[in-house]
Scaffold this active site. Structure first.
Site, PDB file in Angstrom:
ATOM      1  CB  SER A   5     -18.266  92.034 122.571  1.00  0.00           C
ATOM      2  OG  SER A   5     -17.652  92.817 121.582  1.00  0.00           O
TER       3      SER A   5
ATOM      4  CE1 TYR B  15     -13.529  88.867 123.542  1.00  0.00           C
ATOM      5  CE2 TYR B  15     -14.007  90.050 121.509  1.00  0.00           C
ATOM      6  CZ  TYR B  15     -14.086  89.953 122.883  1.00  0.00           C
ATOM      7  OH  TYR B  15     -14.721  90.946 123.584  1.00  0.00           O
TER       8      TYR B  15
ATOM      9  CE  LYS C  69     -16.625  88.507 125.594  1.00  0.00           C
ATOM     10  NZ  LYS C  69     -16.658  88.366 127.048  1.00  0.00           N
TER      11      LYS C  69
HETATM   12  C1  UD1 Z   1     -11.912  95.399 118.901  1.00  0.00           C
HETATM   13  C2  UD1 Z   1     -12.325  93.999 118.565  1.00  0.00           C
HETATM   14  C3  UD1 Z   1     -13.618  93.680 119.284  1.00  0.00           C
HETATM   15  C4  UD1 Z   1     -13.436  93.876 120.772  1.00  0.00           C
HETATM   16  C5  UD1 Z   1     -12.979  95.304 121.046  1.00  0.00           C
HETATM   17  C6  UD1 Z   1     -12.636  95.469 122.503  1.00  0.00           C
HETATM   18  C7  UD1 Z   1     -11.427  93.539 116.314  1.00  0.00           C
HETATM   19  C8  UD1 Z   1     -11.765  93.234 114.898  1.00  0.00           C
HETATM   20  N1  UD1 Z   1     -12.461  93.821 117.133  1.00  0.00           N
HETATM   21  O1  UD1 Z   1     -12.877  96.303 118.391  1.00  0.00           O
HETATM   22  O2  UD1 Z   1     -13.973  92.353 119.002  1.00  0.00           O
HETATM   23  O3  UD1 Z   1     -14.662  93.642 121.428  1.00  0.00           O
HETATM   24  O4  UD1 Z   1     -11.782  95.587 120.292  1.00  0.00           O
HETATM   25  O5  UD1 Z   1     -12.366  96.795 122.792  1.00  0.00           O
HETATM   26  O6  UD1 Z   1     -10.277  93.540 116.698  1.00  0.00           O
HETATM   27  N2  UD1 Z   1      -7.165 101.211 114.721  1.00  0.00           N
HETATM   28  C9  UD1 Z   1      -6.136 101.852 114.070  1.00  0.00           C
HETATM   29  N3  UD1 Z   1      -4.849 101.688 114.533  1.00  0.00           N
HETATM   30  C10 UD1 Z   1      -4.563 100.903 115.633  1.00  0.00           C
HETATM   31  C11 UD1 Z   1      -5.638 100.259 116.308  1.00  0.00           C
HETATM   32  C12 UD1 Z   1      -6.923 100.433 115.830  1.00  0.00           C
HETATM   33  O7  UD1 Z   1      -6.344 102.547 113.074  1.00  0.00           O
HETATM   34  O8  UD1 Z   1      -3.390 100.782 116.003  1.00  0.00           O
HETATM   35  C13 UD1 Z   1      -8.550 101.414 114.247  1.00  0.00           C
HETATM   36  C14 UD1 Z   1      -9.267 100.142 113.829  1.00  0.00           C
HETATM   37  O9  UD1 Z   1      -9.017  99.851 112.482  1.00  0.00           O
HETATM   38  C15 UD1 Z   1     -10.729 100.538 114.122  1.00  0.00           C
HETATM   39  C16 UD1 Z   1     -10.631 101.491 115.305  1.00  0.00           C
HETATM   40  O10 UD1 Z   1      -9.278 101.953 115.317  1.00  0.00           O
HETATM   41  O11 UD1 Z   1     -11.269 101.245 113.028  1.00  0.00           O
HETATM   42  C17 UD1 Z   1     -10.936 100.828 116.630  1.00  0.00           C
HETATM   43  O12 UD1 Z   1     -10.121  99.684 116.780  1.00  0.00           O
HETATM   44  P1  UD1 Z   1     -10.046  98.893 118.179  1.00  0.00           P
HETATM   45  O13 UD1 Z   1      -9.787  99.848 119.276  1.00  0.00           O
HETATM   46  O14 UD1 Z   1      -9.075  97.759 118.009  1.00  0.00           O
HETATM   47  O15 UD1 Z   1     -11.521  98.341 118.399  1.00  0.00           O
HETATM   48  P2  UD1 Z   1     -12.441  97.455 117.430  1.00  0.00           P
HETATM   49  O16 UD1 Z   1     -11.695  96.890 116.301  1.00  0.00           O
HETATM   50  O17 UD1 Z   1     -13.660  98.247 117.114  1.00  0.00           O
END
Ligand code: UD1
Length: 338
Positions: free
Chosen positions: A124, A149, A153
Protein backbone atom coordinates in the site's frame (compact mmCIF):
# COMPACT_ATOMS: atom_id res chain seq x y z
CA UNK A 1 -0.39 -19.93 -15.31
CA UNK A 2 -2.11 -21.48 -12.31
CA UNK A 3 -2.26 -18.76 -9.67
CA UNK A 4 -3.34 -18.92 -6.02
CA UNK A 5 -5.13 -15.84 -4.68
CA UNK A 6 -5.01 -15.63 -0.89
CA UNK A 7 -7.89 -13.56 0.42
CA UNK A 8 -9.38 -14.22 -3.00
CA UNK A 9 -12.96 -13.24 -2.08
CA UNK A 10 -12.03 -9.63 -1.26
CA UNK A 11 -12.64 -6.43 -3.23
CA UNK A 12 -9.40 -6.18 -5.21
CA UNK A 13 -8.92 -9.96 -5.38
CA UNK A 14 -12.29 -10.72 -6.99
CA UNK A 15 -11.64 -8.12 -9.69
CA UNK A 16 -8.16 -9.59 -10.20
CA UNK A 17 -9.61 -13.09 -10.43
CA UNK A 18 -11.88 -11.96 -13.29
CA UNK A 19 -9.00 -10.30 -15.17
CA UNK A 20 -6.67 -13.30 -14.68
CA UNK A 21 -9.27 -15.73 -15.97
CA UNK A 22 -10.17 -13.50 -18.89
CA UNK A 23 -6.44 -13.39 -19.76
CA UNK A 24 -6.43 -17.21 -19.90
CA UNK A 25 -4.95 -18.00 -16.48
CA UNK A 26 -6.35 -20.44 -13.95
CA UNK A 27 -7.16 -18.86 -10.60
CA UNK A 28 -7.60 -20.72 -7.30
CA UNK A 29 -8.93 -18.94 -4.22
CA UNK A 30 -8.22 -19.44 -0.53
CA UNK A 31 -10.20 -17.30 1.91
CA UNK A 32 -11.45 -17.67 5.48
CA UNK A 33 -14.32 -15.19 4.84
CA UNK A 34 -13.44 -13.21 7.94
CA UNK A 35 -14.12 -10.02 5.98
CA UNK A 36 -15.67 -11.30 2.74
CA UNK A 37 -18.53 -13.41 1.42
CA UNK A 38 -18.65 -16.69 -0.56
CA UNK A 39 -21.27 -14.92 -2.68
CA UNK A 40 -18.48 -12.73 -4.10
CA UNK A 41 -16.80 -15.81 -5.59
CA UNK A 42 -20.13 -17.02 -6.96
CA UNK A 43 -20.48 -13.67 -8.74
CA UNK A 44 -16.97 -14.01 -10.20
CA UNK A 45 -17.97 -17.42 -11.57
CA UNK A 46 -21.07 -15.82 -13.08
CA UNK A 47 -18.99 -13.10 -14.80
CA UNK A 48 -16.35 -15.45 -16.24
CA UNK A 49 -18.82 -18.29 -16.93
CA UNK A 50 -16.60 -20.91 -15.31
CA UNK A 51 -16.22 -22.38 -11.81
CA UNK A 52 -13.38 -21.10 -9.63
CA UNK A 53 -11.71 -23.65 -7.36
CA UNK A 54 -12.07 -22.27 -3.85
CA UNK A 55 -10.78 -23.36 -0.46
CA UNK A 56 -12.17 -22.08 2.83
CA UNK A 57 -9.08 -21.86 5.03
CA UNK A 58 -6.98 -19.44 7.03
CA UNK A 59 -3.58 -18.66 5.49
CA UNK A 60 -2.12 -18.88 9.02
CA UNK A 61 -3.17 -22.57 9.12
CA UNK A 62 -0.04 -24.32 7.87
CA UNK A 63 -1.59 -27.79 7.61
CA UNK A 64 -4.43 -26.44 5.49
CA UNK A 65 -2.03 -24.48 3.28
CA UNK A 66 0.19 -27.54 2.84
CA UNK A 67 -2.82 -29.56 1.74
CA UNK A 68 -3.79 -26.88 -0.81
CA UNK A 69 -0.25 -26.85 -2.23
CA UNK A 70 -0.14 -30.67 -2.25
CA UNK A 71 -3.31 -30.75 -4.35
CA UNK A 72 -2.26 -28.02 -6.82
CA UNK A 73 0.89 -27.07 -8.68
CA UNK A 74 0.91 -23.27 -8.56
CA UNK A 75 3.03 -21.13 -10.87
CA UNK A 76 2.55 -18.05 -8.68
CA UNK A 77 0.70 -16.66 -5.68
CA UNK A 78 -0.93 -13.27 -5.21
CA UNK A 79 -1.09 -12.55 -1.49
CA UNK A 80 -4.14 -10.37 -0.79
CA UNK A 81 -5.13 -11.88 2.56
CA UNK A 82 -4.88 -9.56 5.52
CA UNK A 83 -6.73 -7.33 7.94
CA UNK A 84 -7.01 -3.84 6.50
CA UNK A 85 -9.00 -1.41 8.66
CA UNK A 86 -6.72 1.44 9.70
CA UNK A 87 -8.73 2.57 12.77
CA UNK A 88 -9.25 -0.98 14.01
CA UNK A 89 -5.52 -1.64 13.71
CA UNK A 90 -4.89 1.16 16.20
CA UNK A 91 -7.23 -0.38 18.79
CA UNK A 92 -6.26 -4.05 18.31
CA UNK A 93 -2.66 -3.88 17.03
CA UNK A 94 -1.59 -7.34 18.18
CA UNK A 95 -4.33 -8.98 16.14
CA UNK A 96 -3.10 -7.07 13.07
CA UNK A 97 0.57 -7.91 13.59
CA UNK A 98 -0.19 -11.56 14.44
CA UNK A 99 -2.55 -12.13 11.53
CA UNK A 100 -0.84 -10.19 8.75
CA UNK A 101 2.72 -11.24 9.58
CA UNK A 102 1.92 -14.86 10.51
CA UNK A 103 -0.06 -15.46 7.35
CA UNK A 104 2.80 -14.14 5.22
CA UNK A 105 5.43 -16.20 7.03
CA UNK A 106 3.31 -19.35 6.77
CA UNK A 107 2.61 -18.72 3.10
CA UNK A 108 6.31 -18.23 2.27
CA UNK A 109 7.32 -21.37 4.18
CA UNK A 110 4.70 -23.47 2.40
CA UNK A 111 5.62 -21.95 -0.98
CA UNK A 112 9.33 -22.68 -0.44
CA UNK A 113 8.58 -26.26 0.65
CA UNK A 114 6.61 -26.77 -2.57
CA UNK A 115 9.12 -25.04 -4.87
CA UNK A 116 6.76 -22.17 -5.74
CA UNK A 117 8.81 -18.98 -5.62
CA UNK A 118 6.77 -16.36 -7.46
CA UNK A 119 4.84 -13.98 -5.26
CA UNK A 120 2.92 -10.78 -5.90
CA UNK A 121 2.10 -8.90 -2.69
CA UNK A 122 -0.68 -6.38 -1.97
CA UNK A 123 1.23 -3.55 -0.41
CA UNK A 124 0.00 0.00 0.00
CA UNK A 125 1.03 3.60 -0.54
CA UNK A 126 0.53 3.84 3.22
CA UNK A 127 4.15 2.62 3.59
CA UNK A 128 5.34 6.04 2.33
CA UNK A 129 4.02 7.54 5.60
CA UNK A 130 4.02 11.34 5.68
CA UNK A 131 5.75 12.19 2.41
CA UNK A 132 8.27 15.03 2.04
CA UNK A 133 7.29 15.45 -1.59
CA UNK A 134 4.89 14.10 -4.22
CA UNK A 135 4.65 12.30 -6.61
CA UNK A 136 5.85 9.27 -4.69
CA UNK A 137 8.60 7.17 -6.23
CA UNK A 138 9.39 3.60 -5.23
CA UNK A 139 13.01 4.48 -4.39
CA UNK A 140 12.03 7.14 -1.85
CA UNK A 141 12.98 6.48 1.76
CA UNK A 142 9.93 5.45 3.83
CA UNK A 143 10.26 7.25 7.13
CA UNK A 144 7.55 5.30 8.91
CA UNK A 145 3.83 4.62 8.98
CA UNK A 146 1.04 6.31 10.92
CA UNK A 147 -0.78 3.16 12.11
CA UNK A 148 -0.23 -0.60 12.80
CA UNK A 149 -2.00 -1.63 9.57
CA UNK A 150 0.55 0.39 7.61
CA UNK A 151 3.41 -1.06 9.64
CA UNK A 152 2.29 -4.61 8.80
CA UNK A 153 2.55 -3.74 5.08
CA UNK A 154 5.95 -2.15 5.67
CA UNK A 155 7.22 -5.14 7.66
CA UNK A 156 5.92 -7.67 5.14
CA UNK A 157 7.76 -5.79 2.39
CA UNK A 158 10.97 -6.13 4.45
CA UNK A 159 10.32 -9.84 5.12
CA UNK A 160 9.83 -10.54 1.42
CA UNK A 161 12.94 -8.56 0.47
CA UNK A 162 14.92 -10.71 2.94
CA UNK A 163 13.49 -13.88 1.40
CA UNK A 164 14.78 -12.77 -2.01
CA UNK A 165 18.17 -11.76 -0.60
CA UNK A 166 18.57 -15.21 0.94
CA UNK A 167 17.39 -17.03 -2.18
CA UNK A 168 17.64 -14.90 -5.34
CA UNK A 169 15.75 -17.50 -7.37
CA UNK A 170 12.53 -16.10 -5.84
CA UNK A 171 10.58 -13.57 -7.84
CA UNK A 172 8.65 -11.07 -5.72
CA UNK A 173 6.65 -8.04 -6.85
CA UNK A 174 5.55 -5.64 -4.12
CA UNK A 175 2.61 -3.66 -5.48
CA UNK A 176 1.99 -0.40 -3.66
CA UNK A 177 -1.66 0.46 -4.27
CA UNK A 178 -2.94 3.99 -4.12
CA UNK A 179 -6.71 4.47 -3.54
CA UNK A 180 -8.76 1.79 -5.32
CA UNK A 181 -12.38 2.70 -6.04
CA UNK A 182 -14.94 1.82 -8.74
CA UNK A 183 -16.29 -1.64 -9.45
CA UNK A 184 -16.67 -4.13 -12.29
CA UNK A 185 -18.80 -2.68 -15.12
CA UNK A 186 -21.31 -5.52 -14.69
CA UNK A 187 -22.28 -4.16 -11.26
CA UNK A 188 -22.04 -7.72 -9.90
CA UNK A 189 -18.85 -7.35 -7.81
CA UNK A 190 -17.63 -4.38 -5.80
CA UNK A 191 -16.49 -3.13 -2.41
CA UNK A 192 -18.64 -4.38 0.47
CA UNK A 193 -17.34 -2.89 3.72
CA UNK A 194 -18.87 -4.05 7.01
CA UNK A 195 -20.49 -1.33 9.10
CA UNK A 196 -19.97 2.36 8.45
CA UNK A 197 -17.32 2.78 5.75
CA UNK A 198 -14.02 4.44 6.67
CA UNK A 199 -13.00 5.21 3.13
CA UNK A 200 -14.27 8.10 1.06
CA UNK A 201 -15.96 6.48 -1.96
CA UNK A 202 -17.93 3.79 -0.09
CA UNK A 203 -19.08 6.54 2.29
CA UNK A 204 -20.24 8.73 -0.61
CA UNK A 205 -22.14 5.89 -2.27
CA UNK A 206 -23.95 5.08 1.00
CA UNK A 207 -24.96 8.75 1.32
CA UNK A 208 -26.18 8.61 -2.28
CA UNK A 209 -28.23 5.50 -1.42
CA UNK A 210 -29.81 7.29 1.54
CA UNK A 211 -28.21 4.90 4.05
CA UNK A 212 -26.10 7.67 5.58
CA UNK A 213 -27.24 11.25 6.00
CA UNK A 214 -24.28 13.26 4.77
CA UNK A 215 -20.58 13.16 4.09
CA UNK A 216 -18.17 14.81 6.50
CA UNK A 217 -15.22 16.28 4.60
CA UNK A 218 -12.40 15.68 7.04
CA UNK A 219 -10.48 18.94 7.00
CA UNK A 220 -10.37 21.85 4.55
CA UNK A 221 -7.11 23.45 5.70
CA UNK A 222 -4.66 21.12 3.97
CA UNK A 223 -1.98 22.50 1.66
CA UNK A 224 -3.88 21.60 -1.49
CA UNK A 225 -5.72 23.51 -4.25
CA UNK A 226 -9.02 23.62 -2.31
CA UNK A 227 -7.83 22.74 1.20
CA UNK A 228 -9.19 19.16 1.17
CA UNK A 229 -6.98 16.06 1.07
CA UNK A 230 -5.59 14.96 -2.28
CA UNK A 231 -5.28 11.26 -3.21
CA UNK A 232 -4.55 9.13 -6.26
CA UNK A 233 -7.83 7.28 -6.93
CA UNK A 234 -7.49 4.30 -9.24
CA UNK A 235 -10.21 2.18 -10.82
CA UNK A 236 -10.15 -1.31 -9.31
CA UNK A 237 -10.32 -2.89 -12.80
CA UNK A 238 -7.16 -0.99 -13.81
CA UNK A 239 -5.57 -2.15 -10.57
CA UNK A 240 -6.63 -5.76 -11.28
CA UNK A 241 -5.05 -5.62 -14.74
CA UNK A 242 -1.83 -4.45 -13.05
CA UNK A 243 -1.79 -7.74 -11.13
CA UNK A 244 -2.04 -9.76 -14.34
CA UNK A 245 0.99 -7.85 -15.67
CA UNK A 246 2.82 -8.34 -12.37
CA UNK A 247 2.32 -12.12 -12.63
CA UNK A 248 3.71 -12.08 -16.18
CA UNK A 249 6.67 -10.04 -14.95
CA UNK A 250 7.30 -12.42 -12.02
CA UNK A 251 7.30 -15.36 -14.43
CA UNK A 252 9.98 -13.75 -16.59
CA UNK A 253 12.30 -12.30 -13.92
CA UNK A 254 13.92 -13.11 -10.61
CA UNK A 255 14.53 -10.80 -7.67
CA UNK A 256 12.34 -8.25 -5.93
CA UNK A 257 10.68 -5.14 -7.38
CA UNK A 258 8.56 -2.50 -5.68
CA UNK A 259 5.98 -1.04 -8.07
CA UNK A 260 3.41 1.72 -7.52
CA UNK A 261 -0.05 1.11 -8.95
CA UNK A 262 -1.60 4.54 -9.25
CA UNK A 263 -2.67 6.95 -11.96
CA UNK A 264 -0.22 9.73 -11.13
CA UNK A 265 -3.10 12.22 -10.81
CA UNK A 266 -4.30 13.58 -7.48
CA UNK A 267 -7.89 14.62 -6.79
CA UNK A 268 -9.17 16.36 -3.66
CA UNK A 269 -12.16 15.23 -1.59
CA UNK A 270 -14.27 18.01 -3.10
CA UNK A 271 -13.10 17.10 -6.63
CA UNK A 272 -14.44 13.60 -5.95
CA UNK A 273 -17.76 14.85 -4.60
CA UNK A 274 -18.25 17.12 -7.62
CA UNK A 275 -17.21 14.40 -10.10
CA UNK A 276 -19.56 11.91 -8.42
CA UNK A 277 -22.47 14.35 -8.62
CA UNK A 278 -21.77 15.14 -12.27
CA UNK A 279 -21.30 11.51 -13.39
CA UNK A 280 -24.47 10.31 -11.69
CA UNK A 281 -26.78 13.33 -11.71
CA UNK A 282 -26.83 13.43 -7.90
CA UNK A 283 -26.16 15.98 -5.20
CA UNK A 284 -24.28 14.57 -2.21
CA UNK A 285 -24.87 16.60 0.95
CA UNK A 286 -21.69 17.32 2.91
CA UNK A 287 -20.35 19.32 5.82
CA UNK A 288 -16.80 20.32 6.62
CA UNK A 289 -15.46 18.62 9.75
CA UNK A 290 -12.13 18.35 11.56
CA UNK A 291 -9.09 16.56 10.18
CA UNK A 292 -8.78 12.80 10.69
CA UNK A 293 -5.60 11.95 12.65
CA UNK A 294 -2.85 10.48 10.47
CA UNK A 295 -4.15 11.95 7.20
CA UNK A 296 -1.65 13.68 4.92
CA UNK A 297 -2.12 16.66 2.60
CA UNK A 298 -1.44 14.91 -0.66
CA UNK A 299 -0.51 11.39 -1.75
CA UNK A 300 -0.16 10.42 -5.38
CA UNK A 301 2.04 8.11 -7.39
CA UNK A 302 4.81 8.50 -9.85
CA UNK A 303 3.48 5.67 -12.07
CA UNK A 304 6.43 5.51 -14.50
CA UNK A 305 8.05 2.35 -13.12
CA UNK A 306 4.86 0.32 -13.66
CA UNK A 307 4.80 1.47 -17.27
CA UNK A 308 8.49 0.71 -17.84
CA UNK A 309 8.60 -2.69 -16.12
CA UNK A 310 5.08 -4.03 -16.55
CA UNK A 311 3.91 -2.15 -19.65
CA UNK A 312 0.89 -1.14 -17.55
CA UNK A 313 -0.84 2.15 -16.99
CA UNK A 314 -4.26 3.14 -15.72
CA UNK A 315 -6.72 3.94 -18.49
CA UNK A 316 -10.03 4.59 -16.74
CA UNK A 317 -11.21 8.10 -15.90
CA UNK A 318 -12.55 9.59 -12.69
CA UNK A 319 -15.96 9.61 -14.36
CA UNK A 320 -15.68 5.82 -14.93
CA UNK A 321 -14.76 5.36 -11.26
CA UNK A 322 -17.69 7.45 -10.00
CA UNK A 323 -20.19 5.82 -12.36
CA UNK A 324 -19.09 2.26 -11.59
CA UNK A 325 -18.96 2.83 -7.81
CA UNK A 326 -22.56 4.07 -7.87
CA UNK A 327 -23.69 1.34 -10.28
CA UNK A 328 -22.44 -1.31 -7.82
CA UNK A 329 -24.05 0.37 -4.80
CA UNK A 330 -27.34 1.05 -6.58
CA UNK A 331 -27.67 -2.55 -7.75
CA UNK A 332 -26.55 -4.04 -4.42
CA UNK A 333 -27.88 -1.79 -1.65
CA UNK A 334 -26.78 -4.30 1.00
CA UNK A 335 -23.65 -5.46 -0.81
CA UNK A 336 -23.46 -9.23 -1.20
CA UNK A 337 -26.42 -9.59 1.19
CA UNK A 338 -28.72 -7.87 -1.29
C1 UD1 B 1 -6.81 4.88 3.70
C2 UD1 B 1 -5.76 4.43 4.66
C3 UD1 B 1 -4.70 3.65 3.91
C4 UD1 B 1 -5.34 2.49 3.18
C5 UD1 B 1 -6.42 3.01 2.25
C6 UD1 B 1 -7.18 1.86 1.64
C7 UD1 B 1 -5.73 6.10 6.48
C8 UD1 B 1 -4.93 7.14 7.17
N1 UD1 B 1 -5.18 5.55 5.37
O1 UD1 B 1 -6.23 5.79 2.77
O2 UD1 B 1 -3.74 3.19 4.83
O3 UD1 B 1 -4.36 1.81 2.43
O4 UD1 B 1 -7.37 3.80 2.99
O5 UD1 B 1 -8.06 2.31 0.68
O6 UD1 B 1 -6.82 5.77 6.89
N2 UD1 B 1 -12.30 11.49 3.76
C9 UD1 B 1 -13.29 12.38 4.11
N3 UD1 B 1 -14.45 11.90 4.68
C10 UD1 B 1 -14.64 10.55 4.90
C11 UD1 B 1 -13.62 9.64 4.51
C12 UD1 B 1 -12.46 10.14 3.95
O7 UD1 B 1 -13.14 13.59 3.95
O8 UD1 B 1 -15.70 10.17 5.41
C13 UD1 B 1 -11.06 12.00 3.12
C14 UD1 B 1 -9.79 11.69 3.88
O9 UD1 B 1 -9.51 12.68 4.83
C15 UD1 B 1 -8.78 11.65 2.71
C16 UD1 B 1 -9.59 11.14 1.52
O10 UD1 B 1 -10.96 11.37 1.87
O11 UD1 B 1 -8.33 12.95 2.41
C17 UD1 B 1 -9.39 9.67 1.25
O12 UD1 B 1 -9.64 8.94 2.44
P1 UD1 B 1 -9.74 7.33 2.42
O13 UD1 B 1 -10.67 6.90 1.35
O14 UD1 B 1 -10.03 6.88 3.82
O15 UD1 B 1 -8.29 6.85 1.97
P2 UD1 B 1 -6.85 7.21 2.59
O16 UD1 B 1 -6.95 7.88 3.90
O17 UD1 B 1 -6.06 7.90 1.53
Amino acid sequence: MKILLTGGAGFIATHTCVELMEAGHEAVIVDNYVNSQPEAVRRVEEIVGRPVKTYEADVCDKDAMNRIFDENEFDAVIHFAGLKAVGESVSIPLRYYRNNLDSTLTLCEVMAAHGCKRLVFSSSATVYGVPDEVPLREDMFCKGCTNPYGWTKYMIEKILMSVVTADPSWSVVLLRYFNPIGAHASGRIGEDPTGIPNNLMPYITKVAAGQLEKLTVMGNDYHTHDGTGVRDYIHVVDLAKGHVKACDYAAAHQGCEIINLGTGVGYSVLDIVHAFNKANGLNIPYVIGPRRPGDVDACFADPRKAKELLGWEATKTLEDMCRDSWNWQRNNPKGYHS
